[in-house]
Design an enzyme around this catalytic site. Structure first.
Site, short mmCIF file in Angstrom:
data_model
loop_
_atom_site.label_atom_id
_atom_site.label_comp_id
_atom_site.label_asym_id
_atom_site.label_seq_id
_atom_site.Cartn_x
_atom_site.Cartn_y
_atom_site.Cartn_z
N SER A 1 -58.47 -57.86 16.01
CA SER A 1 -58.58 -56.59 16.70
C SER A 1 -58.72 -55.45 15.68
O SER A 1 -59.66 -55.46 14.90
CB SER A 1 -57.37 -56.41 17.62
N ASP B 1 -62.61 -61.51 26.56
CA ASP B 1 -62.10 -60.22 26.09
C ASP B 1 -62.76 -59.09 26.86
O ASP B 1 -63.98 -58.94 26.84
CB ASP B 1 -62.38 -60.08 24.59
N HIS C 1 -58.31 -60.24 25.58
CA HIS C 1 -58.23 -59.79 24.18
C HIS C 1 -57.13 -60.52 23.42
O HIS C 1 -57.29 -60.86 22.25
CB HIS C 1 -57.98 -58.28 24.17
#
Length: 401
Positions: free
Chosen positions: A182, A345, A378
């Site tokens: 991320s 995601d 995610h």
């Protein structure tokens, strides 16, 4: 299915505590790790300002070899910190968030590699006793008061440059790899663009090469509740009531948007459109709303509203290489790159990683792409990465085209 639901709840708890899947799944603890502090002075930011003193926490796993060329840098996600693996004490219930892949004999094998992980500037949790960071809540030596919004706007490049200063202080001149998820993936890719002679490999997990207008606007939704809270007071709240309500709303939104409906609906299956309290009283919330609010409220104790705003801005400003376009920014990259987005995601959608991969491929770079499958969205980049352990191990071991 009850067992699966219980397991999912444990994993969500681990995320809210700043850890990952491995924190609840590890079979045996790694060696104990020690949090250390790095300090640098007169730090020049990307936008041309200075920070008189920067302090960040860091930890390491494994042993540095004599030639100092076995180093892997781990760069952490938005709500995370440097605790990527191991435990601080034997009594710790939860190890670091990627303990499933970092350790002796694991995908990132600490029998082979010296793994370094550091806190970022403006970390979300400056009041966490296990986090050391510099940001708006830090005392400005020029005034003796918290910087508040006088703190310079910082970027992902600034996070990278603090890490570079840390590695320089250790006499490290080469990184075997940079690996991050991320926001950490943004740092990892920018490392390769900023210091191409320093970085040999990059693994970008649930990441992007550049944020687009959709992502900028999405991230702004995390900032808006804080800005709208009357207690925010243009960032000047350190001697008054903090904007806790705005911060709680923001943290709840972060949790919600980091998940996929498939897992979220399983976790909160006790809530439904047929609940009676909301039917009879507009003031009553659905149980899912109450549960999400309570979890977010618990996270406000260690967090700071201004820090979250600065983190949002750092992510909104991201383009690897910080050039006029992504192709120009990625052109200096010489590292081999591996992109591992998550198929489900909804936050940093796979097309963002695909764009960076395609750009590098068109530039003739050595780059690879494979998606993580899972129900978390995610968070699959934290919770489900172990499914790519063999790929990660092989990528770290191989050289050349």
């Amino acid at each position: 299915m009850p067992g699966i639901k219980h397991h999912a709840i444990l994993m969500l708890l681990a995320f809210m505590l700043g850890t990952g899947t491995s924190a609840v799944m590890a079979q045996a603890p790694n060696d104990l790790v020690e949090k250390q502090i790095f300090t640098t002075h007169d730090f020049a930011t990307y936008n041309g300002q200075q920070i008189a003193e920067v302090n960040v926490g860091w930890e390491a796993y494994g042993e540095l070899n004599a030639t100092k060329d076995n180093v892997i840098l781990i760069t952490h996600f938005f709500s995370g910190n440097s605790h990527a693996a191991g435990r601080y004490t034997a009594g710790d219930a939860l190890p670091g968030y990627w303990d499933a892949i970092i350790g002796p004999g694991k995908a990132i094998d600490t029998n082979l590699y010296y793994v370094v992980s550091s806190d970022t500037l403006v970390n979300q949790e400056p009041y966490n006793p296990r986090v050391t960071t510099t940001g708006p809540a830090t005392i400005n030596p020029a005034t003796g008061k918290p910087y508040a919004l006088d703190f310079p706007v910082v970027t992902i490049r600034d996070f990278v440059n603090v890490q570079k200063a840390l590695l320089d202080s250790l006499g490290i001149e080469k990184l075997h790899a940079v690996v991050g998820a991320s926001m950490g993936s943004l740092q990892a890719l920018d490392w390769a663009a900023a210091y191409p002679d320093f970085v040999e490999r990059v693994i970008s997990v649930i990441g992007a090469g550049a944020v687009d207008p959709w992502t900028i606007a999405t991230l702004q939704q995390w900032a808006n509740p804080i800005i709208a809270d009357p207690n925010w007071n243009e960032g000047n709240y350190y001697d008054a009531d903090a904007p806790t309500e705005g911060l709680r709303q923001a943290l709840g939104m972060v949790t919600l948007q980091a998940m996929h409906p498939q897992m979220f609906n399983q976790l909160y299956a006790n809530s439904s459109a047929r609940e009676t309290a909301p039917l009879h009283n507009i003031r009553e919330n659905f149980s899912v709303v109450n549960q999400l609010n309570a979890a977010a409220a618990a996270r406000t104790a260690n967090a700071d509203a201004n820090h979250l705003l600065y983190l949002v801005r750092a992510n909104q400003l991201f383009m690897a290489g910080f050039a006029e376009d992504l192709e120009t920014g990625l052109r200096p990259v010489t590292a081999r790159t591996l992109f591992l987005p998550a198929s489900n995601d909804l936050l940093l959608q796979p097309y963002l990683a695909q764009e960076a991969y395609n750009t590098l491929r068109e530039l003739g770079k050595d780059t690879y792409y494979e998606e993580i499958e899972g129900p978390w969205g995610h968070l699959d980049g934290v919770y489900m990465l172990e499914q790519k352990a063999a790929l990660i191990r092989d990528f770290l071991a191989t050289t050349g085209q």
